[in-house]
Enzyme design. Structure first.
Site, PDB file in Angstrom:
ATOM      1  N   ASN A  89     -35.535  34.306  -6.676  1.00  0.00           N
ATOM      2  CA  ASN A  89     -35.115  35.471  -7.213  1.00  0.00           C
ATOM      3  C   ASN A  89     -34.645  35.141  -8.892  1.00  0.00           C
ATOM      4  O   ASN A  89     -33.797  34.600  -9.272  1.00  0.00           O
ATOM      5  CB  ASN A  89     -34.008  35.896  -6.718  1.00  0.00           C
ATOM      6  CG  ASN A  89     -33.336  37.223  -7.279  1.00  0.00           C
ATOM      7  OD1 ASN A  89     -33.908  37.760  -8.271  1.00  0.00           O
ATOM      8  ND2 ASN A  89     -32.115  37.636  -6.838  1.00  0.00           N
ATOM      9  N   TRP A  90     -35.753  35.494  -9.873  1.00  0.00           N
ATOM     10  CA  TRP A  90     -35.427  35.121 -11.021  1.00  0.00           C
ATOM     11  C   TRP A  90     -34.461  36.243 -11.938  1.00  0.00           C
ATOM     12  O   TRP A  90     -34.026  35.893 -12.836  1.00  0.00           O
ATOM     13  CB  TRP A  90     -36.946  35.426 -11.844  1.00  0.00           C
ATOM     14  CG  TRP A  90     -37.541  34.049 -11.760  1.00  0.00           C
ATOM     15  CD1 TRP A  90     -37.640  33.089 -10.738  1.00  0.00           C
ATOM     16  CD2 TRP A  90     -38.697  33.784 -12.623  1.00  0.00           C
ATOM     17  NE1 TRP A  90     -38.582  32.271 -11.194  1.00  0.00           N
ATOM     18  CE2 TRP A  90     -39.328  32.268 -12.159  1.00  0.00           C
ATOM     19  CE3 TRP A  90     -39.494  34.151 -13.661  1.00  0.00           C
ATOM     20  CZ2 TRP A  90     -40.257  31.620 -12.881  1.00  0.00           C
ATOM     21  CZ3 TRP A  90     -40.491  33.715 -14.229  1.00  0.00           C
ATOM     22  CH2 TRP A  90     -40.700  32.464 -14.131  1.00  0.00           C
ATOM     23  N   LYS A  91     -33.878  37.078 -11.167  1.00  0.00           N
ATOM     24  CA  LYS A  91     -32.983  38.096 -11.514  1.00  0.00           C
ATOM     25  C   LYS A  91     -33.532  38.438 -12.873  1.00  0.00           C
ATOM     26  O   LYS A  91     -34.680  38.778 -13.237  1.00  0.00           O
ATOM     27  CB  LYS A  91     -31.620  37.480 -11.671  1.00  0.00           C
ATOM     28  CG  LYS A  91     -31.237  36.855 -10.349  1.00  0.00           C
ATOM     29  CD  LYS A  91     -29.853  36.431 -10.172  1.00  0.00           C
ATOM     30  CE  LYS A  91     -29.441  35.782  -8.819  1.00  0.00           C
ATOM     31  NZ  LYS A  91     -28.144  35.472  -8.329  1.00  0.00           N
ATOM     32  N   HIS A 107     -29.323  43.346  -2.796  1.00  0.00           N
ATOM     33  CA  HIS A 107     -28.740  42.126  -3.282  1.00  0.00           C
ATOM     34  C   HIS A 107     -27.300  42.686  -3.879  1.00  0.00           C
ATOM     35  O   HIS A 107     -27.223  43.738  -4.334  1.00  0.00           O
ATOM     36  CB  HIS A 107     -29.286  41.721  -4.446  1.00  0.00           C
ATOM     37  CG  HIS A 107     -29.021  40.297  -5.132  1.00  0.00           C
ATOM     38  ND1 HIS A 107     -27.784  40.301  -5.645  1.00  0.00           N
ATOM     39  CD2 HIS A 107     -29.525  39.294  -4.622  1.00  0.00           C
ATOM     40  CE1 HIS A 107     -27.961  38.877  -6.091  1.00  0.00           C
ATOM     41  NE2 HIS A 107     -28.869  38.183  -5.426  1.00  0.00           N
ATOM     42  N   GLU A 125     -25.703  41.916  -6.411  1.00  0.00           N
ATOM     43  CA  GLU A 125     -25.761  42.279  -7.885  1.00  0.00           C
ATOM     44  C   GLU A 125     -25.809  43.851  -8.142  1.00  0.00           C
ATOM     45  O   GLU A 125     -25.653  44.427  -8.729  1.00  0.00           O
ATOM     46  CB  GLU A 125     -26.459  41.427  -8.574  1.00  0.00           C
ATOM     47  CG  GLU A 125     -25.779  39.841  -8.761  1.00  0.00           C
ATOM     48  CD  GLU A 125     -26.868  38.763  -8.853  1.00  0.00           C
ATOM     49  OE1 GLU A 125     -27.898  39.034  -9.276  1.00  0.00           O
ATOM     50  OE2 GLU A 125     -26.438  37.610  -9.150  1.00  0.00           O
ATOM     51  N   GLU A 168     -26.212  36.067   1.866  1.00  0.00           N
ATOM     52  CA  GLU A 168     -25.768  35.367   0.348  1.00  0.00           C
ATOM     53  C   GLU A 168     -24.307  35.828   0.146  1.00  0.00           C
ATOM     54  O   GLU A 168     -24.024  36.946  -0.205  1.00  0.00           O
ATOM     55  CB  GLU A 168     -26.471  36.144  -0.731  1.00  0.00           C
ATOM     56  CG  GLU A 168     -28.183  35.704  -0.613  1.00  0.00           C
ATOM     57  CD  GLU A 168     -28.659  35.897  -1.910  1.00  0.00           C
ATOM     58  OE1 GLU A 168     -29.492  34.906  -2.320  1.00  0.00           O
ATOM     59  OE2 GLU A 168     -28.515  36.881  -2.576  1.00  0.00           O
ATOM     60  N   GLY A 173     -24.181  31.803  -8.054  1.00  0.00           N
ATOM     61  CA  GLY A 173     -24.248  31.185  -9.367  1.00  0.00           C
ATOM     62  C   GLY A 173     -22.879  30.430  -9.761  1.00  0.00           C
ATOM     63  O   GLY A 173     -22.614  30.397 -10.721  1.00  0.00           O
ATOM     64  N   SER A 209     -26.115  29.185  -4.497  1.00  0.00           N
ATOM     65  CA  SER A 209     -25.877  27.855  -5.344  1.00  0.00           C
ATOM     66  C   SER A 209     -26.998  26.891  -4.304  1.00  0.00           C
ATOM     67  O   SER A 209     -26.562  25.690  -4.353  1.00  0.00           O
ATOM     68  CB  SER A 209     -24.584  27.665  -5.129  1.00  0.00           C
ATOM     69  OG  SER A 209     -23.832  28.405  -6.034  1.00  0.00           O
ATOM     70  N   GLY A 256     -31.719  31.575  -6.567  1.00  0.00           N
ATOM     71  CA  GLY A 256     -31.562  32.145  -7.820  1.00  0.00           C
ATOM     72  C   GLY A 256     -31.787  31.148  -9.157  1.00  0.00           C
ATOM     73  O   GLY A 256     -32.977  30.818  -9.441  1.00  0.00           O
ATOM     74  N   GLY A 257     -30.690  30.584  -9.776  1.00  0.00           N
ATOM     75  CA  GLY A 257     -30.983  29.810 -10.836  1.00  0.00           C
ATOM     76  C   GLY A 257     -31.853  28.747 -10.773  1.00  0.00           C
ATOM     77  O   GLY A 257     -32.798  28.270 -11.591  1.00  0.00           O
TER      78      GLY A 257
HETATM   79  P1  13P Z   1     -27.856  31.161  -7.290  1.00  0.00           P
HETATM   80  O1  13P Z   1     -28.867  30.352  -6.542  1.00  0.00           O
HETATM   81  O2  13P Z   1     -28.280  31.087  -8.687  1.00  0.00           O
HETATM   82  O3  13P Z   1     -26.489  31.073  -6.876  1.00  0.00           O
HETATM   83  O4  13P Z   1     -28.245  32.643  -6.886  1.00  0.00           O
HETATM   84  C1  13P Z   1     -28.455  33.114  -5.591  1.00  0.00           C
HETATM   85  C2  13P Z   1     -29.023  34.653  -5.625  1.00  0.00           C
HETATM   86  O5  13P Z   1     -28.431  35.460  -5.895  1.00  0.00           O
HETATM   87  C3  13P Z   1     -30.248  34.792  -4.909  1.00  0.00           C
HETATM   88  O6  13P Z   1     -30.711  35.961  -4.726  1.00  0.00           O
END
Ligand code: 13P
Length: 248
Positions: free
Chosen positions: A8-10, A92, A94, A162, A168, A208, A229-230
């Site tokens: 997920n590149w957000k 998600h 977020e 999640e 993050g 993470s 994510g990251g």
């Molecule tokens: P991180 O891997 O950056 O913690 O993010 C997880 C996430 O929200 C994937 O959707």
């Protein structure tokens, strides 16, 4: 079951970042698991073009519940499909936090995704306060019940656990805690859809995940992949996670 490594590149990435996609495809021409990247909407079509002919699948990060209409700034499931996406991340944390998305709205979005022929990657997870209060299972169980419509199966649904406090932050639940939630989700799916369907629906862990912890997380029972994510932004890191899942 084919396991799934989803990135997920957000809200990250412009066209310059497409070089990472090329590198990922070059490094894993025949990955031992399904691999997916969900870029921002502006890159879905371009990334899908780059991925054509490869094993890489492309996803959106959200869609509207309606197929079209007067909804300025929104994107529909048929539009994502038309742009080359096969999946869409929904619910998600977020989006729940930043846009006030409710389980009922997410329920409608999942239905819209299915109608457009997209696989819904439905995200669930408790906050730190909820975990500290011993309510993690209750919270994810309620989210699952209220946001997943009838008709879910392995062909149209992936569930991503999640924990909000692990996203993050570099912090993750213990392996036992991950296993507890995933086992709980599998049982909840089995009660509703039958054991056979529940066994085939992929349960991803997200929060993470990085190359250094992916292997141990993938060894946990009922973990069928990751939503990253990251660490999905760089082909080297995400490729290492893909390799860990392929080896699991
Ligand atoms: P991180 O891997 O950056 O913690 O993010 C997880 C996430 O929200 C994937 O959707």
């Amino acid at each position: 079951m084919q396991k799934l490594a989803a990135g997920n590149w957000k809200m990250n990435g412009t066209r310059a970042a497409l070089a990472e996609v090329d590198a990922l495809i070059r490094a894993h021409p025949a990955p031992g698991c399904e691999v997916l990247l969900a870029p921002p909407a502006t890159l879905v079509a371009a990334m899908a073009e780059r991925a054509e002919g490869s094993a890489l699948r492309i996803g959106g990060q959200d869609c509207h519940a309606a197929a079209s209409g007067a909804h300025t700034g929104d994107i529909s499931a048929p539009m994502l499909r038309d742009a080359g996406a096969s999946h869409v991340i929904l619910g998600h944390s977020e989006r729940r936090a930043d846009h006030g998305e409710t389980d009922a709205q997410i329920h409608a979005k999942v239905g819209a995704a299915w109608s457009a022929g997209l696989v819904a990657i439905l995200c669930l997870g408790e906050t730190e306060a909820e975990r500290d209060a011993g309510r993690a299972l209750e919270v994810v169980g309620a989210q699952l019940a209220a946001s997943l419509p009838d008709g879910a199966g392995a062909e149209n649904t992936v569930i991503a656990y999640e924990p909000v406090w692990a996203i993050g932050t570099g912090r993750t639940p213990s392996l036992a805690e991950i296993g507890e939630v995933h086992g709980f989700l599998r049982r909840a799916l089995a009660e509703r859809f039958g054991a056979q369907t529940a066994a085939a629906i992929r349960l991803l862990y997200g929060g993470s995940v990085k190359p250094s912890n992916a292997g141990e997380i993938f060894a946990v029972a009922d973990v069928d992949g990751a939503l990253v994510g990251g660490a999905s932004l760089k082909a080297a890191d995400f490729g290492a996670i893909v390799a860990a899942l392929s080896a699991a």
